[in-house]
Design a protein around this motif. Structure first.
Motif, PDB file in Angstrom:
ATOM      1  N   SER A  24      -8.934 -11.216  -4.582  1.00 29.63           N
ATOM      2  CA  SER A  24      -8.461 -11.470  -3.222  1.00 29.63           C
ATOM      3  C   SER A  24      -7.063 -12.080  -3.208  1.00 29.63           C
ATOM      4  O   SER A  24      -6.272 -11.822  -2.285  1.00 29.63           O
ATOM      5  CB  SER A  24      -9.434 -12.397  -2.490  1.00 29.63           C
ATOM      6  N   THR A  25      -6.763 -12.875  -4.216  1.00 32.12           N
ATOM      7  CA  THR A  25      -5.427 -13.474  -4.293  1.00 32.12           C
ATOM      8  C   THR A  25      -4.371 -12.398  -4.486  1.00 32.12           C
ATOM      9  O   THR A  25      -3.274 -12.463  -3.919  1.00 32.12           O
ATOM     10  CB  THR A  25      -5.358 -14.483  -5.449  1.00 32.12           C
ATOM     11  N   ARG A  26      -4.713 -11.391  -5.261  1.00 31.02           N
ATOM     12  CA  ARG A  26      -3.775 -10.290  -5.499  1.00 31.02           C
ATOM     13  C   ARG A  26      -3.589  -9.460  -4.233  1.00 31.02           C
ATOM     14  O   ARG A  26      -2.485  -9.007  -3.931  1.00 31.02           O
ATOM     15  CB  ARG A  26      -4.285  -9.418  -6.638  1.00 31.02           C
ATOM     16  N   VAL A  27      -4.670  -9.261  -3.486  1.00 32.29           N
ATOM     17  CA  VAL A  27      -4.571  -8.542  -2.212  1.00 32.29           C
ATOM     18  C   VAL A  27      -3.690  -9.333  -1.253  1.00 32.29           C
ATOM     19  O   VAL A  27      -2.834  -8.771  -0.546  1.00 32.29           O
ATOM     20  CB  VAL A  27      -5.965  -8.313  -1.604  1.00 32.29           C
ATOM     21  N   GLU A  28      -3.881 -10.642  -1.231  1.00 30.63           N
ATOM     22  CA  GLU A  28      -3.050 -11.499  -0.375  1.00 30.63           C
ATOM     23  C   GLU A  28      -1.579 -11.378  -0.765  1.00 30.63           C
ATOM     24  O   GLU A  28      -0.702 -11.365   0.101  1.00 30.63           O
ATOM     25  CB  GLU A  28      -3.507 -12.951  -0.492  1.00 30.63           C
ATOM     26  N   GLU A  29      -1.305 -11.291  -2.056  1.00 32.78           N
ATOM     27  CA  GLU A  29       0.073 -11.139  -2.503  1.00 32.78           C
ATOM     28  C   GLU A  29       0.652  -9.807  -2.027  1.00 32.78           C
ATOM     29  O   GLU A  29       1.833  -9.723  -1.666  1.00 32.78           O
ATOM     30  CB  GLU A  29       0.146 -11.238  -4.030  1.00 32.78           C
ATOM     31  N   CYS A  30      -0.167  -8.757  -2.015  1.00 32.65           N
ATOM     32  CA  CYS A  30       0.291  -7.464  -1.481  1.00 32.65           C
ATOM     33  C   CYS A  30       0.617  -7.586   0.003  1.00 32.65           C
ATOM     34  O   CYS A  30       1.578  -6.965   0.486  1.00 32.65           O
ATOM     35  CB  CYS A  30      -0.770  -6.391  -1.716  1.00 32.65           C
ATOM     36  N   LEU A  31      -0.155  -8.381   0.727  1.00 29.95           N
ATOM     37  CA  LEU A  31       0.140  -8.617   2.142  1.00 29.95           C
ATOM     38  C   LEU A  31       1.431  -9.418   2.290  1.00 29.95           C
ATOM     39  O   LEU A  31       2.216  -9.182   3.214  1.00 29.95           O
ATOM     40  CB  LEU A  31      -1.026  -9.349   2.812  1.00 29.95           C
ATOM     41  N   ALA A 180       2.008  -1.338  -1.869  1.00 27.61           N
ATOM     42  CA  ALA A 180       1.912  -2.492  -2.769  1.00 27.61           C
ATOM     43  C   ALA A 180       0.552  -2.515  -3.463  1.00 27.61           C
ATOM     44  O   ALA A 180       0.444  -2.844  -4.652  1.00 27.61           O
ATOM     45  CB  ALA A 180       2.135  -3.790  -1.985  1.00 27.61           C
ATOM     46  N   MET A 181      -0.490  -2.153  -2.724  1.00 32.84           N
ATOM     47  CA  MET A 181      -1.836  -2.104  -3.310  1.00 32.84           C
ATOM     48  C   MET A 181      -1.907  -1.027  -4.391  1.00 32.84           C
ATOM     49  O   MET A 181      -2.521  -1.231  -5.454  1.00 32.84           O
ATOM     50  CB  MET A 181      -2.874  -1.851  -2.226  1.00 32.84           C
ATOM     51  N   SER A 182      -1.302   0.117  -4.142  1.00 35.66           N
ATOM     52  CA  SER A 182      -1.291   1.174  -5.152  1.00 35.66           C
ATOM     53  C   SER A 182      -0.552   0.725  -6.399  1.00 35.66           C
ATOM     54  O   SER A 182      -0.987   0.982  -7.523  1.00 35.66           O
ATOM     55  CB  SER A 182      -0.641   2.446  -4.589  1.00 35.66           C
ATOM     56  N   GLY A 218     -10.339  -1.387  -1.964  1.00 32.04           N
ATOM     57  CA  GLY A 218     -11.294  -1.396  -3.058  1.00 32.04           C
ATOM     58  C   GLY A 218     -10.727  -0.645  -4.247  1.00 32.04           C
ATOM     59  O   GLY A 218      -9.517  -0.440  -4.349  1.00 32.04           O
ATOM     60  N   ILE A 219     -11.609  -0.240  -5.136  1.00 35.26           N
ATOM     61  CA  ILE A 219     -11.240   0.610  -6.264  1.00 35.26           C
ATOM     62  C   ILE A 219     -12.076   1.878  -6.163  1.00 35.26           C
ATOM     63  O   ILE A 219     -13.305   1.813  -6.019  1.00 35.26           O
ATOM     64  CB  ILE A 219     -11.488  -0.105  -7.601  1.00 35.26           C
ATOM     65  N   ARG A 220     -11.425   2.994  -6.180  1.00 34.44           N
ATOM     66  CA  ARG A 220     -12.085   4.275  -5.921  1.00 34.44           C
ATOM     67  C   ARG A 220     -13.285   4.501  -6.833  1.00 34.44           C
ATOM     68  O   ARG A 220     -13.291   4.115  -8.003  1.00 34.44           O
ATOM     69  CB  ARG A 220     -11.085   5.422  -6.072  1.00 34.44           C
ATOM     70  N   ASP A 221     -14.297   5.144  -6.254  1.00 30.40           N
ATOM     71  CA  ASP A 221     -15.482   5.533  -7.010  1.00 30.40           C
ATOM     72  C   ASP A 221     -15.170   6.838  -7.734  1.00 30.40           C
ATOM     73  O   ASP A 221     -15.040   7.892  -7.106  1.00 30.40           O
ATOM     74  CB  ASP A 221     -16.666   5.710  -6.056  1.00 30.40           C
TER      75      ASP A 221
END
Length: 243
Positions: A24-31, A180-182, A218-221
């Motif tokens: 979640s911290t990494r997602v926040e950094e992308c935001l 950024a997420m990619s 998320g991370i793709r299935d």
């Protein structure tokens, strides 16, 4: 990743791997990186709601028409516009703009640039962003079109038009976040098919907040094969004007 690799990696993922959590911290950094996206007049009239609670994602799913990209998401970000916060933004931005002028411009130009910014932030911005039961929006629209008879001028000034401006700016922020997420190796999917009123209720948001785009994360299935990217011919969306 290079930009090319990032663009190739980004796909609209409908099913996420239930066994692979996100940081979640990494997602926040992308935001945080997404806040570097440009917005109209740099007003930044948006808000990002980063949802990490599975129970809230479950409550949000029906408002998103039960789409699997939401129900299987590890986290969700709701991007919303905040039209009513324009005064707050002016109060925050203007003194910092003046400080920036003093920092980067020669002293003999301070008065000129400060006057231009004061004119824009205290007169133009209130003219564009103030609201009043749609009546003011139509009055503004008529004024803008009258001025346009004599010189180039924005011609769309209703409250609906100004909301469109905010949604476009918000979309730039959301797209920057997805890239950024990619780059971080995470996956996303932008969702426009949702019931905004129910989504707002699920999140407990006031009516002044208007959801613009919901992005599942998320991370793709890998068990779910991705089809080819089907795009119309480039020539059908591209036209060069000039030499």
């Amino acid at each position: 990743m290079s930009l090319h690799e990032t663009l190739q990696h980004r796909r609209a993922i409908r099913y996420y791997d239930p066994e692979k959590p996100l940081d979640s911290t990494r997602v926040e950094e992308c935001l945080r990186q997404a806040t570097l996206a440009p917005t109209s007049s740099n007003m930044q009239l948006y808000r990002c709601y980063h949802i990490t609670d599975p129970a809230i994602i479950t409550a949000l799913t029906p408002a998103c028409l039960g789409q699997s990209t939401i129900s299987t998401a590890k986290e969700v970000v709701v991007f919303a516009i905040t039209p009513s916060r324009w005064r707050e933004r002016v109060d925050y931005l203007f003194p910092r703009i003046v400080e920036d002028i003093h920092k980067h411009q020669p002293e003999e130009k301070w008065a000129k640039y400060e006057a231009l910014q004061r004119e824009y932030m205290t007169k133009v911005v209130p003219f564009l962003y103030s609201r009043g039961c749609k009546v003011w929006g139509w009055a503004r629209h008529l004024v803008m079109n009258a001025i346009a008879l004599f010189r180039p001028m924005m011609r769309r000034g209703t409250e609906s038009d100004m909301k469109t401006v905010l949604h476009k700016s918000c979309a730039l922020v959301a797209q920057t976040f997805m890239l950024a997420m990619s780059e971080a190796g995470y996956d996303t999917c932008p969702v426009e098919g949702f019931d905004a009123r129910r989504a707002r209720k699920a999140l407990g948001l006031p009516s002044s907040i208007e959801p613009s785009l919901i992005v599942s994360c998320g991370i793709r299935d890998e068990k779910r094969p991705l089809g080819d990217r089907i795009r119309v011919p480039f020539e059908s969306v591209y036209e060069r004007i000039g030499k």
